[in-house]
Design a protein around this motif. Sequence first.
Motif, PDB file in Angstrom:
ATOM      1  N   SER A  12      -7.284  -7.690  -3.747  1.00 18.95           N
ATOM      2  CA  SER A  12      -6.257  -6.973  -3.011  1.00 18.95           C
ATOM      3  C   SER A  12      -5.156  -6.555  -3.970  1.00 18.95           C
ATOM      4  O   SER A  12      -4.662  -7.360  -4.761  1.00 18.95           O
ATOM      5  CB  SER A  12      -5.701  -7.884  -1.918  1.00 18.95           C
ATOM      6  OG  SER A  12      -4.685  -7.233  -1.203  1.00 18.95           O
ATOM      7  N   LEU A  66      -9.855  -5.048  10.050  1.00 21.91           N
ATOM      8  CA  LEU A  66      -9.724  -4.036   9.014  1.00 21.91           C
ATOM      9  C   LEU A  66     -10.806  -2.979   9.183  1.00 21.91           C
ATOM     10  O   LEU A  66     -11.967  -3.311   9.434  1.00 21.91           O
ATOM     11  CB  LEU A  66      -9.858  -4.666   7.629  1.00 21.91           C
ATOM     12  CG  LEU A  66      -8.671  -5.459   7.086  1.00 21.91           C
ATOM     13  CD1 LEU A  66      -9.023  -6.085   5.749  1.00 21.91           C
ATOM     14  CD2 LEU A  66      -7.440  -4.573   6.944  1.00 21.91           C
ATOM     15  N   MET A  98      -0.466  -4.757   0.236  1.00 21.01           N
ATOM     16  CA  MET A  98      -0.459  -4.603   1.678  1.00 21.01           C
ATOM     17  C   MET A  98       0.866  -3.950   2.053  1.00 21.01           C
ATOM     18  O   MET A  98       1.928  -4.400   1.615  1.00 21.01           O
ATOM     19  CB  MET A  98      -0.597  -5.935   2.403  1.00 21.01           C
ATOM     20  CG  MET A  98      -0.843  -5.738   3.892  1.00 21.01           C
ATOM     21  SD  MET A  98      -0.711  -7.247   4.835  1.00 21.01           S
ATOM     22  CE  MET A  98       1.056  -7.468   4.857  1.00 21.01           C
ATOM     23  N   LEU A 109      -5.344  -2.001   9.115  1.00 26.21           N
ATOM     24  CA  LEU A 109      -5.393  -3.115  10.057  1.00 26.21           C
ATOM     25  C   LEU A 109      -4.950  -2.623  11.416  1.00 26.21           C
ATOM     26  O   LEU A 109      -3.838  -2.134  11.576  1.00 26.21           O
ATOM     27  CB  LEU A 109      -4.471  -4.236   9.578  1.00 26.21           C
ATOM     28  CG  LEU A 109      -4.444  -5.508  10.419  1.00 26.21           C
ATOM     29  CD1 LEU A 109      -5.781  -6.242  10.307  1.00 26.21           C
ATOM     30  CD2 LEU A 109      -3.312  -6.432   9.973  1.00 26.21           C
ATOM     31  N   ILE A 130     -10.256   1.111  -2.706  1.00 28.67           N
ATOM     32  CA  ILE A 130     -10.592   1.158  -1.281  1.00 28.67           C
ATOM     33  C   ILE A 130      -9.329   0.994  -0.453  1.00 28.67           C
ATOM     34  O   ILE A 130      -8.518   0.089  -0.697  1.00 28.67           O
ATOM     35  CB  ILE A 130     -11.588   0.030  -0.923  1.00 28.67           C
ATOM     36  CG1 ILE A 130     -12.876   0.163  -1.744  1.00 28.67           C
ATOM     37  CG2 ILE A 130     -11.906   0.049   0.575  1.00 28.67           C
ATOM     38  CD1 ILE A 130     -13.790  -1.050  -1.645  1.00 28.67           C
ATOM     39  N   LEU A 160      -7.336  -1.964  -2.027  1.00 31.51           N
ATOM     40  CA  LEU A 160      -8.205  -2.938  -2.688  1.00 31.51           C
ATOM     41  C   LEU A 160      -8.833  -2.296  -3.917  1.00 31.51           C
ATOM     42  O   LEU A 160      -9.000  -1.074  -3.978  1.00 31.51           O
ATOM     43  CB  LEU A 160      -9.318  -3.395  -1.732  1.00 31.51           C
ATOM     44  CG  LEU A 160      -8.896  -3.854  -0.340  1.00 31.51           C
ATOM     45  CD1 LEU A 160     -10.116  -4.006   0.558  1.00 31.51           C
ATOM     46  CD2 LEU A 160      -8.135  -5.158  -0.427  1.00 31.51           C
ATOM     47  N   PHE A 192     -12.316   0.184   6.886  1.00 33.24           N
ATOM     48  CA  PHE A 192     -12.287   0.548   5.478  1.00 33.24           C
ATOM     49  C   PHE A 192     -12.613   2.012   5.259  1.00 33.24           C
ATOM     50  O   PHE A 192     -13.458   2.589   5.959  1.00 33.24           O
ATOM     51  CB  PHE A 192     -13.309  -0.288   4.695  1.00 33.24           C
ATOM     52  CG  PHE A 192     -13.023  -1.763   4.687  1.00 33.24           C
ATOM     53  CD1 PHE A 192     -13.368  -2.563   5.772  1.00 33.24           C
ATOM     54  CD2 PHE A 192     -12.392  -2.357   3.603  1.00 33.24           C
ATOM     55  CE1 PHE A 192     -13.095  -3.928   5.776  1.00 33.24           C
ATOM     56  CE2 PHE A 192     -12.118  -3.714   3.599  1.00 33.24           C
ATOM     57  CZ  PHE A 192     -12.463  -4.502   4.686  1.00 33.24           C
ATOM     58  N   HIS A 236      -4.005  -1.795   3.556  1.00 34.54           N
ATOM     59  CA  HIS A 236      -4.301  -2.496   2.306  1.00 34.54           C
ATOM     60  C   HIS A 236      -4.923  -1.531   1.308  1.00 34.54           C
ATOM     61  O   HIS A 236      -5.708  -0.649   1.694  1.00 34.54           O
ATOM     62  CB  HIS A 236      -5.324  -3.620   2.543  1.00 34.54           C
ATOM     63  CG  HIS A 236      -4.857  -4.735   3.414  1.00 34.54           C
ATOM     64  ND1 HIS A 236      -4.558  -5.989   2.928  1.00 34.54           N
ATOM     65  CD2 HIS A 236      -4.642  -4.790   4.748  1.00 34.54           C
ATOM     66  CE1 HIS A 236      -4.199  -6.767   3.937  1.00 34.54           C
ATOM     67  NE2 HIS A 236      -4.232  -6.072   5.053  1.00 34.54           N
TER      68      HIS A 236
END
Lengths: 113, 112
Positions: free
Chosen positions: B45, B100, B48, B90, B86, B35, B102, B33
């Motif tokens: 978001s 997740l 993805m 996953l 960011i 962000l 990060f 993802h």
Amino acid sequence: DVKVTQSSRYLVKRTGEKVFLECVQDMDHENMFWYRQDPGLGLRLIYFSYDVKMKEKGDIPEGYSVSREKKERFSLILESASTNQTSMYLCASNEDSSYNEQFFGPGTRLTVL
Amino acid sequence: KNEVEQSPQNLTAQEGEFITINCSYSVGISALHWLQQHPGGGIVSLFMLSSGKKKHGRLIATINIQEKHSSLHITASHPRDSAVYICAVLGLSGAGSYQLTFGKGTKLSVIP
């Protein structure tokens, strides 16, 4: 639109106090998450829940507990707040599949004095 | 546990410039993802990805699964693009659930 709300934007508490952070989502999402975000560390998962009354520990559960009595509400509890729990707390939710986008709340900036 | 590295940490660009933010991760993933977080905290978001490339307006995200690397590109950057970006991957946690992980984020400032 999905909406995730958090009970407070800013909160100031004293060391040793019990603190409740509330999160509510209005889209009937199964999964809910609590993260904390600290400068230089990024977001870290504290706890998550995939169903009512179900919870799983994330990466940093120590000093925290959670409660999910209703599907739309996920509470983060600091039993005895400490200064190292000063942080930004973010709640998120998503639908059943882990692949689905997470929707984030606006965050609660907690300061523990 | 997956390690997620973003570069650069901070980026200042002139309005109109083409911007690239990079993300590398250490362990195979199910999805990645991107962000965006504006001052004040709200996170949205953007994309993805599990393979290839996605485009939304001036934003393009690519992923190379073999190289464990993703890039976020912004074309014709604008001051309103100023935010923290960011990357989150996953993957399976030790407990067997998907979580997740990060990156630390890239702070982008676009100057008029």
